[in-house]
Design an enzyme around this catalytic site. Structure first.
Site, short mmCIF file in Angstrom:
data_model
loop_
_atom_site.label_atom_id
_atom_site.label_comp_id
_atom_site.label_asym_id
_atom_site.label_seq_id
_atom_site.Cartn_x
_atom_site.Cartn_y
_atom_site.Cartn_z
CG ASN A 42 41.21 43.46 40.88
OD1 ASN A 42 40.40 44.26 41.36
ND2 ASN A 42 42.36 43.84 40.39
CB ILE A 43 41.02 39.26 45.85
CG1 ILE A 43 39.55 39.68 45.96
CG2 ILE A 43 41.65 39.15 47.24
CD1 ILE A 43 38.63 38.60 46.54
CD GLU A 44 46.50 43.21 42.14
OE1 GLU A 44 47.38 43.82 42.78
OE2 GLU A 44 46.20 43.45 40.94
CB CYS A 53 39.93 37.86 37.50
SG CYS A 53 41.49 37.72 36.62
CD GLU A 55 36.64 39.58 34.75
OE1 GLU A 55 37.33 39.65 35.78
OE2 GLU A 55 37.02 40.01 33.65
CB CYS A 91 42.31 37.09 32.03
SG CYS A 91 41.76 35.89 33.25
CB CYS A 94 37.74 35.49 33.56
SG CYS A 94 38.51 35.95 35.13
#
Ligand code: THU
Length: 141
Positions: A42-44, A53, A55, A91, A94
């Site tokens: 994940n890359i916020e 996300c 995935e 989620c 995804c």
């Protein structure tokens, strides 16, 4: 690559997670039908909305390199400080991305909390009553 190795690869991918806001780090390992594995984390983002996300990172890496067919994904996640991880299900967005590229009945999703403890699902189990391209095709008739 076998299931256990795919799960271990997801644990490795989780180490790259960029999650300074939620502090929840997620890793994914996506197995293409040709045997290649694509990892994701994940890359916020401070604006929250641009967050990607784990995935989808894996799917977008793979699709951007020409891959279109996939057989399985392993996903692991949880708070960076958690002593033990719990299962971390994908989620809805995804799951919808999986619908685009994966076989509804055979694509496997492994959710692991340790390298040995995992649950296995098919896409149809995780996404019942799904929106798919077949629905739009029906409308066209
Ligand atoms: N997250 C994933 O990486 N995969 C999912 O399917 C669910 C959520 C990430 C997004 C965000 O960085 C963090 O988990 C907390 O929601």
């Amino acid at each position: 690559m076998k299931r256990d190795e795919l799960i271990l690869t997801a644990f490795e991918a989780r180490k790259q997670a960029y999650a300074p806001y939620s502090r929840h780090k997620v890793g994914a390992a996506l197995l293409a039908e040709n045997g290649k594995v694509y990892t994701g984390c994940n890359i916020e983002n401070i604006a929250y909305g641009p967050t990607n996300c784990a995935e989808r990172t894996a799917f977008f890496k793979a699709v951007s390199e020409g891959e279109r067919k996939f057989s399985a994904i392993a996903v692991v996640g949880g708070h960076e400080k958690a002593k033990e991880l719990d299962y971390f299900p994908p989620c809805g967005i995804c799951r919808q991305v999986m619908m685009e590229f994966c076989d509804y009945n055979t694509f496997k999703i492994f959710l692991a909390k340790t390298p040995k403890e995992y649950k296995e699902y098919t896409l149809c189990e995780l996404q019942p009553v799904a929106f798919s391209s077949q629905i739009l095709q029906k409308e066209k008739r």
